[in-house]
Design a protein around this motif. Structure first.
Motif, PDB file in Angstrom:
ATOM      1  N   ILE A 349       1.909  -1.897  10.406  1.00  0.00           N
ATOM      2  CA  ILE A 349       1.126  -0.821  10.893  1.00  0.00           C
ATOM      3  C   ILE A 349       0.901  -1.364  12.339  1.00  0.00           C
ATOM      4  O   ILE A 349       1.078  -0.592  13.457  1.00  0.00           O
ATOM      5  N   LEU A 372       2.686   4.630   3.452  1.00  0.00           N
ATOM      6  CA  LEU A 372       2.248   3.199   2.917  1.00  0.00           C
ATOM      7  C   LEU A 372       3.441   2.782   1.828  1.00  0.00           C
ATOM      8  O   LEU A 372       3.429   1.671   1.835  1.00  0.00           O
ATOM      9  N   TRP A 373       3.949   3.280   1.235  1.00  0.00           N
ATOM     10  CA  TRP A 373       4.871   3.068   0.121  1.00  0.00           C
ATOM     11  C   TRP A 373       6.042   2.709   0.852  1.00  0.00           C
ATOM     12  O   TRP A 373       6.607   1.572   0.448  1.00  0.00           O
ATOM     13  N   LYS A 375       6.501   1.221   3.676  1.00  0.00           N
ATOM     14  CA  LYS A 375       6.098  -0.122   4.437  1.00  0.00           C
ATOM     15  C   LYS A 375       5.966  -1.035   3.585  1.00  0.00           C
ATOM     16  O   LYS A 375       6.274  -2.198   3.586  1.00  0.00           O
ATOM     17  N   PHE A 376       5.186  -0.843   2.313  1.00  0.00           N
ATOM     18  CA  PHE A 376       4.808  -1.844   1.085  1.00  0.00           C
ATOM     19  C   PHE A 376       5.906  -2.224   0.614  1.00  0.00           C
ATOM     20  O   PHE A 376       6.092  -3.339   0.353  1.00  0.00           O
ATOM     21  N   LEU A 430      -1.623  -5.396   3.909  1.00  0.00           N
ATOM     22  CA  LEU A 430      -1.334  -4.143   4.543  1.00  0.00           C
ATOM     23  C   LEU A 430      -2.791  -3.593   5.046  1.00  0.00           C
ATOM     24  O   LEU A 430      -2.603  -2.706   6.061  1.00  0.00           O
ATOM     25  N   LEU A 434      -3.630  -2.149   8.757  1.00  0.00           N
ATOM     26  CA  LEU A 434      -4.083  -0.749   8.869  1.00  0.00           C
ATOM     27  C   LEU A 434      -5.197  -0.682   9.796  1.00  0.00           C
ATOM     28  O   LEU A 434      -5.771   0.194  10.447  1.00  0.00           O
ATOM     29  N   THR A 528      -6.476  -0.058  -1.946  1.00  0.00           N
ATOM     30  CA  THR A 528      -5.320   1.155  -1.964  1.00  0.00           C
ATOM     31  C   THR A 528      -6.329   2.394  -1.406  1.00  0.00           C
ATOM     32  O   THR A 528      -5.898   3.080  -0.600  1.00  0.00           O
ATOM     33  N   MET A 531      -7.184   2.228   2.176  1.00  0.00           N
ATOM     34  CA  MET A 531      -5.861   2.468   2.983  1.00  0.00           C
ATOM     35  C   MET A 531      -5.556   4.079   3.005  1.00  0.00           C
ATOM     36  O   MET A 531      -5.174   4.617   4.285  1.00  0.00           O
ATOM     37  N   LEU A 535      -5.761   6.553   6.370  1.00  0.00           N
ATOM     38  CA  LEU A 535      -4.535   7.278   6.996  1.00  0.00           C
ATOM     39  C   LEU A 535      -4.648   8.829   6.749  1.00  0.00           C
ATOM     40  O   LEU A 535      -4.139   9.437   7.793  1.00  0.00           O
TER      41      LEU A 535
END
Length: 544
Positions: A349, A372-373, A375-376, A430, A434, A528, A531, A535
């Motif tokens: 991020i 997120l998915w 990127k992860f 992650l 963020l 999770t 995050m 977002l």
């Protein structure tokens, strides 16, 4: 111009030593060392100072080992961003065009990056002076230990600057620096602990052998970094290196990554030659084909080669000759993932913010979960594949050594713990990306959180037993291990075929292992959720 009138050195010192971080770091460093001394202070009401009290010797050894480990962790964090930071700030081209000699630039970077750590080491002198009247160690041994510590820090700083000259990103330089320094730190700690009773030999080696080796290595690495600045590679706009992946593959020494073959394509996908499918996640597609490998494969090649080189002797020792210490091989795999895994996620991020594309990403119709998915998954996939390379020796050891056949549940537990560590490390990285403004801050924050979760609990438990504290204190320290995979690994039961002389290992502590998985699951859920809310609200995420 090399030292006293070096503008690079003057500028770096003014910037680094005037920040709030410098004062906070000095205070935290002193508090950590003082805590170690207070915790290890002898409880004997009367000490015979005519001899060497074992409690006092143990105190001094803990002090120096603790300081050495802390300093070795801090040195690369200061040095790895010296030249790579110039590339990230888009000032590298201006630095190359300056009238300064490359040797003066490299010397200024090394001295400036290590001055702060030198202040921390000097600041610890009053603490060790308090320990000298207890006996157990001579003044000459203390001076030799400080000489070895300073030389080691300079060596680690030179490794960081050398890696910084080869990589365009601080995160890549930092990871490779840590992997190169890891065997040196382990060897130094083993050397110091094994020669605890040989004071004269340890003194001679620290004063004669170590300085000569360190000075030669620092000169060679400094000359290499200066030569790279004297004849720099092709530099495009804004000081960014122009990397030709085909040319890099042809000129690679040792391991060559071929994206069209297995298993390389698992972490280095081939060049895309077709349109993106309808309904595909654009974040996933962009991360997979352009973001990760746009800066070349040098970092991946070095990571794989260094890790495998270290894994081979560890496999022979811990899985065949001393199988009662088999969890130590899994410890090495976890340490590897702690160093490598966050480097891919910590910039997921923050790199968007640094490129000033975060606002564009936030205004797309993509949901927070899609962002997120995408990127992860890509970055977790690379981290998991690289870590799985080190699990093959564990598979071979468990398959070829018949002593492990009756311990298959514990071997399976090692694999599950390593898998959970990979997941937790990437999620924490992650989350730090963020909530941070820069990639370097996100990466260092991730390392700090992981050290707090993984290293502090077993350190507290070991310290409580070493200092022979009350049983209640030992039990409380042991239960903090539910946050640490290291404690979970050594809580796995091993039968008498592997550990016939250690009944405590045979029994193990299954509730502690289950507690680790429960704690990690709760930690993943909390990270999770944080995050997702961050977002979804999107407040404070704009780089404007």
């Amino acid at each position: 111009m090399y030292l006293f009138e070096n503008p690079v050195l003057q500028r770096e010192l003014l910037v680094n030593l005037r920040t709030k971080r410098a004062f906070v770091l000095l205070a935290v460093y002193q508090l950590l060392l003082a805590t170690v001394v207070v915790a290890a202070w002898p409880n004997d009401q009367r000490l015979d100072l005519t001899t060497n009290p074992p409690s006092a010797t143990k105190l001094v050894n803990l002090f120096f080992l603790g300081q050495y480990v802390i300093a070795s962790l801090m040195a690369p964090s200061f040095a790895a961003g010296t030249i790579a930071g110039e590339k990230e700030r888009r000032t590298y081209e201006m630095l190359l065009a300056s009238p300064m000699r490359p040797g003066a630039i490299v010397l200024g970077k090394i001295v400036a990056s290590l001055t702060h750590i030198g202040m921390l080491i000097i600041g610890s002198l009053p603490i060790i002076v308090l320990c000298l009247p207890l006996g157990g160690v001579s003044v000459y041994e203390v001076l030799a230990a400080y000489l070895g510590l300073i030389i080691s820090v300079v060596l680690f700083g030179a490794i960081g600057v050398l890696c910084s000259s080869y990589f365009p990103r601080t995160s890549s330089a930092l990871v490779v620096s840590y992997l190169a320094i890891l065997p040196l730190v382990i060897g130094a700690c083993v050397f110091w602990a094994s020669l605890a009773t040989e004071g004269d030999l340890r003194l001679k080696l620290s004063v004669i052998v170590l300085p000569a080796f360190g000075l030669a290595a620092v000169l060679l690495m400094g000359a290499n970094a200066a030569g790279r600045m004297l004849y720099p590679p092709d530099v495009g706009s804004e000081g960014k290196e122009v990397i030709d992946l085909e040319r890099e593959t042809n000129e690679a020494v040792g391991l060559v990554i071929q994206p069209d073959q297995f298993p390389d394509r698992l972490f280095a996908p081939p060049r895309k030659d077709e349109m993106m499918a309808d309904g595909a996640n654009p974040v996933y597609d962009k991360e997979l084909h352009s973001e990760i490998f746009s800066q070349g494969t040098l970092m991946l090649r070095l990571v794989i080669q260094i890790s495998i080189l270290l894994a081979i002797p560890m496999m022979g020792v811990f899985l065949f000759f001393q199988q009662q210490h088999a969890p130590w091989f899994a410890v090495y795999v976890i340490v590897f993932n702690m160093l490598v895994g966050p480097s891919f996620l910590a910039g997921s991020i923050t790199s968007e913010r640094e490129r000033q594309t975060l606002d564009l990403l936030l205004t797309t119709p993509l949901s927070p979960m899609q962002i997120l998915w995408g990127k992860f998954v890509v970055r977790f996939r690379i981290s998991l594949v690289l870590t799985s390379f080190l699990l093959w020796p564990l598979v071979l050891g468990a398959g070829l050594n018949t002593h492990f056949w009756s311990n298959w549940p514990s071997v399976l537990g090692m694999f599950l713990i390593v898998g959970m560590v990979c997941l937790v490390n990437c999620v924490i990285a992650l989350a730090c990306s963020l909530f941070s403004s820069k990639t370097s801050i996100a990466l260092l924050t991730t390392y700090a959180v992981l050290l707090l979760l993984y290293v502090v609990p077993p350190a507290l438990s070991t310290l409580a037993r070493t200092l022979e504290m009350s049983p209640e204190t030992v039990v409380m320290a042991d239960w903090t291990g539910v946050a640490s995979p290291f404690s979970a690994l050594f809580s796995l039961p091993l039968n008498e075929q592997i550990a016939p002389e250690n009944p405590e290992v045979n029994v193990g502590n299954v509730p502690a292992v289950l507690g680790y998985f429960a704690f990690s699951t709760l930690l993943l859920a909390a990270a999770t959720a944080a995050m997702f809310l961050r977002l979804k609200i999107r407040q404070g995420l704009s780089e404007g």
